[in-house]
Design an enzyme around this catalytic site. Structure first.
Site, PDB file in Angstrom:
ATOM      1  N   ASN A  75      -9.936  -0.779  -2.418  1.00  0.00           N
ATOM      2  CA  ASN A  75      -8.557  -0.333  -1.961  1.00  0.00           C
ATOM      3  C   ASN A  75      -7.616  -1.267  -3.269  1.00  0.00           C
ATOM      4  OD1 ASN A  75      -5.991  -0.759  -1.098  1.00  0.00           O
ATOM      5  ND2 ASN A  75      -6.585  -1.407   0.928  1.00  0.00           N
ATOM      6  N   CYS A  88       0.682  -1.209  -0.060  1.00  0.00           N
ATOM      7  CA  CYS A  88       0.036  -0.007   0.012  1.00  0.00           C
ATOM      8  C   CYS A  88       0.858   1.219  -0.015  1.00  0.00           C
ATOM      9  CB  CYS A  88      -0.753   0.172   1.249  1.00  0.00           C
ATOM     10  SG  CYS A  88      -1.895  -1.403   1.265  1.00  0.00           S
ATOM     11  N   HIS A 104      -3.767   7.270   1.150  1.00  0.00           N
ATOM     12  CA  HIS A 104      -3.969   5.656   0.381  1.00  0.00           C
ATOM     13  C   HIS A 104      -5.395   5.311   0.639  1.00  0.00           C
ATOM     14  CE1 HIS A 104      -4.146   1.527  -0.341  1.00  0.00           C
ATOM     15  NE2 HIS A 104      -3.938   1.350   1.052  1.00  0.00           N
TER      16      HIS A 104
HETATM   17  O1  UT7 Z   1      -4.622  -1.075   2.781  1.00  0.00           O
HETATM   18  C1  UT7 Z   1      -3.554  -1.666   3.580  1.00  0.00           C
HETATM   19  C2  UT7 Z   1      -4.292  -1.365   4.982  1.00  0.00           C
HETATM   20  N1  UT7 Z   1      -5.499  -1.757   5.352  1.00  0.00           N
HETATM   21  C3  UT7 Z   1      -6.410  -1.328   6.013  1.00  0.00           C
HETATM   22  O2  UT7 Z   1      -5.998  -0.398   6.599  1.00  0.00           O
HETATM   23  C4  UT7 Z   1      -7.727  -1.802   6.442  1.00  0.00           C
HETATM   24  C5  UT7 Z   1      -7.834  -1.954   7.837  1.00  0.00           C
HETATM   25  N2  UT7 Z   1      -8.879  -2.831   8.198  1.00  0.00           N
HETATM   26  C6  UT7 Z   1     -10.099  -2.388   7.956  1.00  0.00           C
HETATM   27  O3  UT7 Z   1     -10.424  -1.722   7.128  1.00  0.00           O
HETATM   28  C7  UT7 Z   1     -11.220  -3.381   8.848  1.00  0.00           C
HETATM   29  O4  UT7 Z   1     -10.583  -4.087   9.537  1.00  0.00           O
HETATM   30  C8  UT7 Z   1     -12.249  -4.301   7.846  1.00  0.00           C
HETATM   31  C9  UT7 Z   1     -13.137  -3.372   6.950  1.00  0.00           C
HETATM   32  C10 UT7 Z   1     -11.152  -5.062   6.975  1.00  0.00           C
HETATM   33  C11 UT7 Z   1     -13.082  -5.135   8.553  1.00  0.00           C
HETATM   34  O5  UT7 Z   1     -13.650  -4.403   9.352  1.00  0.00           O
HETATM   35  P1  UT7 Z   1     -13.838  -4.777  11.009  1.00  0.00           P
HETATM   36  O6  UT7 Z   1     -14.939  -3.925  11.749  1.00  0.00           O
HETATM   37  O7  UT7 Z   1     -12.380  -4.842  11.675  1.00  0.00           O
HETATM   38  O8  UT7 Z   1     -14.358  -6.362  10.879  1.00  0.00           O
HETATM   39  P2  UT7 Z   1     -13.781  -7.765  11.773  1.00  0.00           P
HETATM   40  O9  UT7 Z   1     -12.923  -8.207  10.814  1.00  0.00           O
HETATM   41  O10 UT7 Z   1     -13.050  -7.280  12.901  1.00  0.00           O
HETATM   42  O11 UT7 Z   1     -14.853  -8.390  11.899  1.00  0.00           O
HETATM   43  C12 UT7 Z   1     -16.121  -8.087  12.473  1.00  0.00           C
HETATM   44  C13 UT7 Z   1     -17.332  -8.891  12.344  1.00  0.00           C
HETATM   45  C14 UT7 Z   1     -16.920 -10.256  12.214  1.00  0.00           C
HETATM   46  O12 UT7 Z   1     -17.997 -11.006  12.895  1.00  0.00           O
HETATM   47  P3  UT7 Z   1     -18.232 -11.501  14.094  1.00  0.00           P
HETATM   48  O13 UT7 Z   1     -17.041 -12.569  14.451  1.00  0.00           O
HETATM   49  O14 UT7 Z   1     -18.323 -10.483  15.118  1.00  0.00           O
HETATM   50  O15 UT7 Z   1     -19.625 -12.431  14.118  1.00  0.00           O
HETATM   51  C15 UT7 Z   1     -16.713 -10.739  10.860  1.00  0.00           C
HETATM   52  O16 UT7 Z   1     -16.924 -12.211  10.634  1.00  0.00           O
HETATM   53  O17 UT7 Z   1     -17.694  -8.712  11.145  1.00  0.00           O
HETATM   54  C16 UT7 Z   1     -17.605  -9.957  10.335  1.00  0.00           C
HETATM   55  N3  UT7 Z   1     -17.395  -9.583   8.885  1.00  0.00           N
HETATM   56  C17 UT7 Z   1     -18.378  -9.343   7.780  1.00  0.00           C
HETATM   57  N4  UT7 Z   1     -19.686  -9.251   7.741  1.00  0.00           N
HETATM   58  C18 UT7 Z   1     -20.312  -8.938   6.676  1.00  0.00           C
HETATM   59  C19 UT7 Z   1     -16.075  -9.456   8.385  1.00  0.00           C
HETATM   60  N5  UT7 Z   1     -16.249  -9.132   6.978  1.00  0.00           N
HETATM   61  C20 UT7 Z   1     -17.505  -9.173   6.797  1.00  0.00           C
HETATM   62  C21 UT7 Z   1     -18.007  -8.714   5.501  1.00  0.00           C
HETATM   63  N6  UT7 Z   1     -19.405  -8.872   5.641  1.00  0.00           N
HETATM   64  N7  UT7 Z   1     -17.583  -8.428   4.346  1.00  0.00           N
END
Ligand code: UT7
Length: 333
Positions: free
Chosen positions: A290, A115, A260
């Site tokens: 992204n 990135c 980014h």
């Molecule tokens: O570009 C390089 C740098 N990258 C970044 O800076 C990205 C940084 N991270 C993020 O933007 C976020 O962590 C994400 C958008 C990728 C994910 O969001 P989050 O709020 O951190 O979600 P999580 O992975 O902690 O998951 C929370 C919940 C989980 O369910 P439970 O275990 O609470 O039941 C996941 O299974 O959301 C669920 N989940 C989804 N649900 C529906 C994860 N992805 C999805 C999805 N749709 N696509």
């Protein structure tokens, strides 16, 4: 010492638009979840049928940037190419760009900082121009990531955020030291390499993987999402502050910040932290997701096209991502 300045920008994105609803057909997700957590509405995926790869998209973006720079391809002295999704494991994609653009046997260097790739690539090109080694350098960021992301519910935290596309700039030498790239700032912290990575295949297990059918999840990119998010908001801010302090300016002086495009929530956090008005920040993640090393390059090209960057503007580019790596570039346009 010379300065380097941008004299041409260009971008290319594949025609295939994948909406959040399209993803929801095969992944347990919803348009509202994706928009709420990331701001993304749709992204582009490279077309296998059309043979679109990181290199072919890079070439399209480069041709536009070179034309806008008012240069002939033969006037480009060097290529710096940033990608995490090269067409081949080796050689790197820089040489393919050199070949596909029909350029002379100029040097082509690949940058592998994900990135932050475009930030590192600009910095590398800037050093070559500053010392007088090269006059005109093509700097490209391009990604074809849709081919290797896990498009099932298993990989939904990553599968919904990444997209494909390419952006390019031409940097040239200027003797005006008040203009162009004023400073660049690069960082890394490899102890977190595995928090956002694609760790396999690698040279130690390549043959095993080809010989055996297996469902080893290390073949898909992995991201420790919340951990990465927390580091992103801190490191983005640090990189921006470092650039502002170096140039003795404040956030009020920023005419345009191009972060980014990792997640709209990260950009909004940064915007609030630096009290930037909407006119001072550029986001297009809503349309493209992204696009890793391509994201700042595409955004810069669009910002220029939309008249958001004017002569003498203070433009700040900042990135954070896999490695971890992060950095910033401060430009007086
Ligand atoms: O570009 C390089 C740098 N990258 C970044 O800076 C990205 C940084 N991270 C993020 O933007 C976020 O962590 C994400 C958008 C990728 C994910 O969001 P989050 O709020 O951190 O979600 P999580 O992975 O902690 O998951 C929370 C919940 C989980 O369910 P439970 O275990 O609470 O039941 C996941 O299974 O959301 C669920 N989940 C989804 N649900 C529906 C994860 N992805 C999805 C999805 N749709 N696509």
């Amino acid at each position: 010492m010379y300065n380097s300045k941008v004299i041409g920008t260009g971008h290319y994105v594949p025609q295939t638009v994948i909406t959040n609803d399209d993803l929801a057909k095969t992944i347990d997700t919803t348009d509202s979840w994706i928009q709420e957590r990331t701001g993304i509405k749709e992204r582009r995926w490279a077309s296998k049928e059309l043979g679109e790869t990181a290199s072919t998209m890079a070439v399209k973006a480069s041709e536009i940037a070179i034309t806008k720079a008012g240069l002939e391809k033969k006037e480009i002295d060097f290529i710096v190419f940033a990608t995490l999704s090269p067409d081949y494991y080796f050689p790197g994609g820089g040489v393919q760009i050199q070949h596909l653009l029909g350029m002379d046997t100029i040097g082509a260097l690949d940058v592998r900082t994900q990135c932050s790739g475009f930030i590192y690539a600009i910095s590398v090109a800037d050093q070559f121009i500053k010392t007088g080694m090269y006059k005109n350098i093509l700097v490209v960021g391009s990604e074809a990531q849709s081919g290797f992301i896990d498009k099932t519910t298993r990989g939904r935290n990553m599968g919904v955020i990444f997209g494909d596309g390419a952006g390019a700039v031409v940097l040239t030498r200027t003797e005006d030291n008040t203009k162009g790239v004023l400073s660049t700032h690069l960082h890394s912290e490899g102890k977190f390499a595995e928090d956002l990575a694609l760790t396999s295949p690698n040279p130690s297990n390549w043959t095993d993987i080809i010989e055996k059918e297996n469902d080893d999840l290390t073949h898909f990119p992995y991201m420790n999402g919340q951990f990465v998010f927390k580091h992103a908001v801190t490191r983005f801010s640090e990189a921006i502050i470092e650039g502002l302090e170096k140039n003795k300016v404040t956030s009020e002086d920023i005419d345009l910040l191009i972060p980014h495009q990792a997640n709209l929530r990260i950009s909004q956090f940064v915007q609030r932290k630096f009290k930037l008005e909407d006119r001072q920040i550029f986001n297009n993640i809503q349309k493209y997701g992204n696009t890793t090393a391509a994201s700042i390059a595409i955004a810069l090209s669009e910002a220029v096209e939309e008249g958001r960057v004017k002569e003498n503007d203070l433009v700040v580019l900042a990135a954070f991502g896999s490695g971890f790596t992060w950095g910033s570039v401060v430009i007086r346009w």
